[in-house]
Motif scaffolding. Structure first.
Motif, PDB file in Angstrom:
ATOM      1  N   ILE A 102       0.852  -1.194   0.000  1.00  7.98           N
ATOM      2  CA  ILE A 102       0.000   0.000   0.000  1.00  7.98           C
ATOM      3  C   ILE A 102       0.885   1.241   0.000  1.00  7.98           C
ATOM      4  CG2 ILE A 102      -1.753   1.314   1.262  1.00  7.98           C
ATOM      5  CD1 ILE A 102      -2.644  -1.349   2.536  1.00  7.98           C
ATOM      6  N   GLY A 103       0.675   2.108  -0.958  1.00  5.91           N
ATOM      7  CA  GLY A 103       1.364   3.395  -0.970  1.00  5.91           C
ATOM      8  C   GLY A 103       0.528   4.421  -0.235  1.00  5.91           C
ATOM      9  N   PHE A 104       1.147   5.169   0.678  1.00  5.66           N
ATOM     10  CA  PHE A 104       0.410   6.173   1.466  1.00  5.66           C
ATOM     11  C   PHE A 104       1.049   7.541   1.256  1.00  5.66           C
ATOM     12  CE2 PHE A 104      -0.445   8.785   5.158  1.00  5.66           C
ATOM     13  CZ  PHE A 104      -1.807   8.584   5.357  1.00  5.66           C
ATOM     14  N   ALA A 105       0.259   8.490   0.792  1.00  2.00           N
ATOM     15  CA  ALA A 105       0.744   9.847   0.557  1.00  2.00           C
ATOM     16  C   ALA A 105      -0.181  10.846   1.233  1.00  2.00           C
ATOM     17  CB  ALA A 105       0.818  10.137  -0.943  1.00  2.00           C
ATOM     18  N   GLY A 106       0.367  11.603   2.153  1.00  2.00           N
ATOM     19  CA  GLY A 106      -0.402  12.628   2.850  1.00  2.00           C
ATOM     20  C   GLY A 106       0.345  13.947   2.861  1.00  2.00           C
ATOM     21  N   PRO A 107      -0.303  15.006   3.311  1.00  2.00           N
ATOM     22  CA  PRO A 107       0.384  16.297   3.406  1.00  2.00           C
ATOM     23  C   PRO A 107       1.335  16.333   4.593  1.00  2.00           C
ATOM     24  CG  PRO A 107      -1.854  16.484   4.211  1.00  2.00           C
ATOM     25  CD  PRO A 107      -1.705  15.093   3.685  1.00  2.00           C
ATOM     26  N   GLN A 108       2.070  17.404   4.692  1.00  3.23           N
ATOM     27  CA  GLN A 108       3.027  17.571   5.784  1.00  3.23           C
ATOM     28  C   GLN A 108       2.312  17.561   7.132  1.00  3.23           C
ATOM     29  OE1 GLN A 108       5.568  20.951   5.217  1.00  3.23           O
ATOM     30  NE2 GLN A 108       6.273  20.964   7.332  1.00  3.23           N
ATOM     31  N   ALA A 109       2.881  16.845   8.084  1.00  3.27           N
ATOM     32  CA  ALA A 109       2.254  16.712   9.406  1.00  3.27           C
ATOM     33  C   ALA A 109       2.590  17.925  10.276  1.00  3.27           C
ATOM     34  CB  ALA A 109       2.712  15.424  10.075  1.00  3.27           C
ATOM     35  N   ASP A 110       2.046  19.085   9.886  1.00  4.15           N
ATOM     36  CA  ASP A 110       2.354  20.329  10.596  1.00  4.15           C
ATOM     37  C   ASP A 110       1.278  20.679  11.621  1.00  4.15           C
ATOM     38  OD1 ASP A 110       0.324  20.908   8.835  1.00  4.15           O
ATOM     39  OD2 ASP A 110       1.352  22.561   7.823  1.00  4.15           O
ATOM     40  N   HIS A 111       0.433  19.725  11.942  1.00  9.16           N
ATOM     41  CA  HIS A 111      -0.653  19.931  12.902  1.00  9.16           C
ATOM     42  C   HIS A 111      -0.896  18.593  13.574  1.00  9.16           C
ATOM     43  CE1 HIS A 111      -4.920  20.153  14.155  1.00  9.16           C
ATOM     44  NE2 HIS A 111      -4.698  21.435  14.296  1.00  9.16           N
ATOM     45  N   ALA A 152       5.183  18.894  -5.134  1.00 10.77           N
ATOM     46  CA  ALA A 152       5.997  17.891  -4.455  1.00 10.77           C
ATOM     47  C   ALA A 152       5.173  16.642  -4.146  1.00 10.77           C
ATOM     48  CB  ALA A 152       6.577  18.476  -3.171  1.00 10.77           C
ATOM     49  N   GLN A 153       3.940  16.832  -3.713  1.00  9.06           N
ATOM     50  CA  GLN A 153       3.105  15.673  -3.389  1.00  9.06           C
ATOM     51  C   GLN A 153       2.737  14.896  -4.653  1.00  9.06           C
ATOM     52  OE1 GLN A 153      -0.763  16.270  -1.528  1.00  9.06           O
ATOM     53  NE2 GLN A 153      -0.504  14.404  -0.302  1.00  9.06           N
ATOM     54  N   ILE A 154       2.482  15.599  -5.731  1.00 11.43           N
ATOM     55  CA  ILE A 154       2.220  14.922  -7.007  1.00 11.43           C
ATOM     56  C   ILE A 154       3.420  14.060  -7.390  1.00 11.43           C
ATOM     57  CG2 ILE A 154       1.987  15.301  -9.496  1.00 11.43           C
ATOM     58  CD1 ILE A 154       0.216  17.759  -8.767  1.00 11.43           C
ATOM     59  N   GLY A 155       4.617  14.597  -7.207  1.00 15.47           N
ATOM     60  CA  GLY A 155       5.828  13.837  -7.494  1.00 15.47           C
ATOM     61  C   GLY A 155       5.942  12.596  -6.624  1.00 15.47           C
ATOM     62  N   GLN A 156       5.567  12.729  -5.361  1.00 15.07           N
ATOM     63  CA  GLN A 156       5.623  11.590  -4.450  1.00 15.07           C
ATOM     64  C   GLN A 156       4.639  10.494  -4.872  1.00 15.07           C
ATOM     65  OE1 GLN A 156       4.832  13.633  -0.782  1.00 15.07           O
ATOM     66  NE2 GLN A 156       6.977  14.184  -0.434  1.00 15.07           N
ATOM     67  N   VAL A 157       3.447  10.904  -5.291  1.00  5.51           N
ATOM     68  CA  VAL A 157       2.450   9.920  -5.736  1.00  5.51           C
ATOM     69  C   VAL A 157       2.915   9.241  -7.024  1.00  5.51           C
ATOM     70  CG1 VAL A 157       0.079   9.569  -6.525  1.00  5.51           C
ATOM     71  CG2 VAL A 157       0.532  11.110  -4.612  1.00  5.51           C
ATOM     72  N   LYS A 158       3.503  10.008  -7.936  1.00  8.48           N
ATOM     73  CA  LYS A 158       4.020   9.430  -9.181  1.00  8.48           C
ATOM     74  C   LYS A 158       5.099   8.382  -8.893  1.00  8.48           C
ATOM     75  CE  LYS A 158       3.095  13.231 -12.435  1.00  8.48           C
ATOM     76  NZ  LYS A 158       2.486  12.450 -13.530  1.00  8.48           N
ATOM     77  N   LEU A 178      -3.245   2.611  -3.563  1.00  7.99           N
ATOM     78  CA  LEU A 178      -2.784   3.910  -3.065  1.00  7.99           C
ATOM     79  C   LEU A 178      -3.798   4.486  -2.089  1.00  7.99           C
ATOM     80  CD1 LEU A 178      -1.356   5.746  -6.205  1.00  7.99           C
ATOM     81  CD2 LEU A 178      -0.187   5.543  -4.012  1.00  7.99           C
ATOM     82  N   VAL A 179      -3.309   5.034  -0.987  1.00  3.97           N
ATOM     83  CA  VAL A 179      -4.134   5.827  -0.075  1.00  3.97           C
ATOM     84  C   VAL A 179      -3.575   7.242  -0.127  1.00  3.97           C
ATOM     85  CG1 VAL A 179      -4.881   6.195   2.300  1.00  3.97           C
ATOM     86  CG2 VAL A 179      -4.657   3.864   1.422  1.00  3.97           C
ATOM     87  N   ILE A 180      -4.420   8.187  -0.506  1.00  2.51           N
ATOM     88  CA  ILE A 180      -3.948   9.563  -0.680  1.00  2.51           C
ATOM     89  C   ILE A 180      -4.822  10.533   0.100  1.00  2.51           C
ATOM     90  CG2 ILE A 180      -3.383  11.393  -2.327  1.00  2.51           C
ATOM     91  CD1 ILE A 180      -3.256   9.247  -4.526  1.00  2.51           C
ATOM     92  N   LEU A 181      -4.198  11.297   1.006  1.00  3.21           N
ATOM     93  CA  LEU A 181      -4.842  12.454   1.619  1.00  3.21           C
ATOM     94  C   LEU A 181      -4.170  13.675   0.988  1.00  3.21           C
ATOM     95  CD1 LEU A 181      -5.612  13.052   5.413  1.00  3.21           C
ATOM     96  CD2 LEU A 181      -5.408  14.851   3.706  1.00  3.21           C
ATOM     97  N   PRO A 182      -4.799  14.260  -0.023  1.00  3.83           N
ATOM     98  CA  PRO A 182      -4.144  15.332  -0.770  1.00  3.83           C
ATOM     99  C   PRO A 182      -4.061  16.648   0.002  1.00  3.83           C
ATOM    100  CG  PRO A 182      -6.373  15.005  -1.581  1.00  3.83           C
ATOM    101  CD  PRO A 182      -6.133  13.931  -0.563  1.00  3.83           C
ATOM    102  N   VAL A 201      -7.366   3.614  -5.907  1.00  6.89           N
ATOM    103  CA  VAL A 201      -7.040   4.723  -5.012  1.00  6.89           C
ATOM    104  C   VAL A 201      -8.102   4.858  -3.924  1.00  6.89           C
ATOM    105  CG1 VAL A 201      -6.717   7.228  -4.833  1.00  6.89           C
ATOM    106  CG2 VAL A 201      -5.789   5.984  -6.810  1.00  6.89           C
ATOM    107  N   VAL A 202      -7.656   4.884  -2.682  1.00 10.33           N
ATOM    108  CA  VAL A 202      -8.529   5.243  -1.569  1.00 10.33           C
ATOM    109  C   VAL A 202      -8.240   6.708  -1.264  1.00 10.33           C
ATOM    110  CG1 VAL A 202      -9.178   4.811   0.823  1.00 10.33           C
ATOM    111  CG2 VAL A 202      -8.528   2.889  -0.645  1.00 10.33           C
ATOM    112  N   ASN A 203      -9.201   7.562  -1.563  1.00  4.18           N
ATOM    113  CA  ASN A 203      -9.071   9.012  -1.377  1.00  4.18           C
ATOM    114  C   ASN A 203      -9.503   9.354   0.051  1.00  4.18           C
ATOM    115  OD1 ASN A 203     -10.752  11.882  -2.938  1.00  4.18           O
ATOM    116  ND2 ASN A 203      -8.952  11.825  -1.666  1.00  4.18           N
ATOM    117  N   LEU A 204      -8.562   9.858   0.834  1.00  9.93           N
ATOM    118  CA  LEU A 204      -8.811  10.103   2.249  1.00  9.93           C
ATOM    119  C   LEU A 204      -9.141  11.566   2.507  1.00  9.93           C
ATOM    120  CD1 LEU A 204      -8.804   8.930   5.130  1.00  9.93           C
ATOM    121  CD2 LEU A 204      -6.323   9.241   5.173  1.00  9.93           C
ATOM    122  N   ASP A 205     -10.312  11.808   2.982  1.00 15.51           N
ATOM    123  CA  ASP A 205     -10.829  13.077   3.496  1.00 15.51           C
ATOM    124  C   ASP A 205     -10.968  14.195   2.469  1.00 15.51           C
ATOM    125  OD1 ASP A 205     -12.019  14.127   5.844  1.00 15.51           O
ATOM    126  OD2 ASP A 205     -10.346  15.507   6.014  1.00 15.51           O
TER     127      ASP A 205
END
Length: 345
Positions: free
Chosen positions: A53-62, A95-101, A111-115, A135-139
């Motif tokens: 499973i590939g997991f891509a989320g935004p920066q964990a700044d919160h 950058a996130q698009i690059g990571q998903v690619k 793929l699990v993606i929280l864009p 793709v499992v689109n998260l939130d």
């Protein structure tokens, strides 16, 4: 949600186990007809076919986003046959698009993606689906339903609705009750949805009036500053709804500094600090409306089931649903012990 902020921000309040939720298939292609409640295997806790499973989320700044990552990792570790390829996370859409690619090129199974931005990431979601990777689109939802196999996310309108109903029930017998609202970032759709839900709930209580609303920025500092302004402008009120528990830490500081305690406070999201305060019952904070990061664990459950060609136990459907809107439970001292394990730092 398509916002670039930290969240678009429940399989109920906790992540449903794969066995409890996860009956059917990996694609949108119809299968040969089978009766409802067919004997096709549902996902359970027993090891199955290996799945990456590939997991891509935004920066964990919160705190909430960090907990999203923690929930995804810990859920994947539960399954010996699951390998989790997790990206570093970025709020920069390019950058996130690059990571998903990169994950697509690695030919992960699911793929699990929280864009960071649902609209901006739609194209790469479409690319994954065309490559045969579900793709499992998260939130935060993509702009096209063709960009994901399943969407799992929270209910921002429901948060406001449930917060409003809770406050309404507490004040229903009080004449000319006054309520104030400490919202989140006003240009975000999620904030608008939370405010609309709150407003709609209060329509059921003609004795209650929303007398003031102030937007903060989902930070401790903004919560303290904006709450101080509300307190100075409103010399007396009966209830406060704060959209976010992180900014609520600052709001509570301002309330304590002002020596005010004539009202009840309801928070939002389900941070551990808020739950601890509710359990201690030594402040104005009496409840919080959940938007828990356990949704990431549920996304891993679904991704595993998709990768293994299994599905949701307990449902008659042969296919995993295309969307799952999660419930925003209200946590009070009466049910705090049930929900405390879901609290995030």
């Amino acid at each position: 949600m398509p916002e670039t902020s930290r969240r678009g921000l429940l399989f109920g309040a906790t992540a449903l186990s794969a066995g409890a939720l996860l009956t059917a298939c990996t694609s949108n292609e119809p299968k040969s007809a089978q009766p409802a409640g067919n004997s096709q295997p549902a996902a359970d806790d027993k090891p199955g076919k290996p799945v990456t499973i590939g997991f891509a989320g935004p920066q964990a700044d919160h705190g909430w986003l960090n907990a999203i990552n923690v929930n995804a990792k810990s859920r994947a570790e539960k399954y010996s046959e699951v390998t989790l390829e997790i990206t570093e996370g970025s709020n920069d859409t390019a950058a996130q698009i690059g990571q998903v690619k990169t994950l697509i090129n690695k030919k992960v199974d699911v793929l699990v993606i929280l864009p960071a931005d649902g609209k901006a990431l739609t194209q790469v979601g479409l690319e994954a689906m065309k490559a045969g990777i579900p793709v499992v689109n998260l939130d935060r939802i993509f702009a096209s339903p063709q960009a994901y196999r399943c969407w799992v996310g929270g209910d921002n309108y429901g948060m406001g609705l449930n917060a409003g109903h809770y406050i309404g029930e507490q004040l229903k017998d009080k004449a000319d009750a006054k309520v104030v609202e400490l919202a989140g970032i006003d240009n975000l759709e999620l904030t608008k949805q939370r405010s609309q839900g709150f407003k709609d709930a209060l329509k059921n209580y003609p004795n209650i009036k929303l007398v003031a609303r102030q937007a903060a920025e989902f930070t401790v500092e903004s919560g303290q500053a904006k709450m101080a302004q509300l307190l100075q402008a409103q010399k007396q009120f009966d209830a406060l709804w704060n959209h976010d528990d992180d900014q609520g830490v600052g709001a509570l500081r301002a309330i304590q500094q002002a020596g005010r305690d004539e009202f009840i406070m309801v928070g939002g999201a389900g941070a551990k600090s808020a739950m601890d305060a509710i359990k201690a019952d030594n402040s104005v904070l009496k409840a919080t409306v959940l938007y828990p990061p356990t949704m990431a664990a549920s996304a891993i459950d679904l991704a595993r089931a998709l990768g293994q060609g299994k599905g949701i136990g307990g449902l008659s459907e042969m296919e995993i649903p295309t969307s799952l809107t999660l419930y925003s439970a209200v946590v009070t001292k009466d049910n705090i012990d049930q929900y405390l394990p879901t609290g995030f730092n």
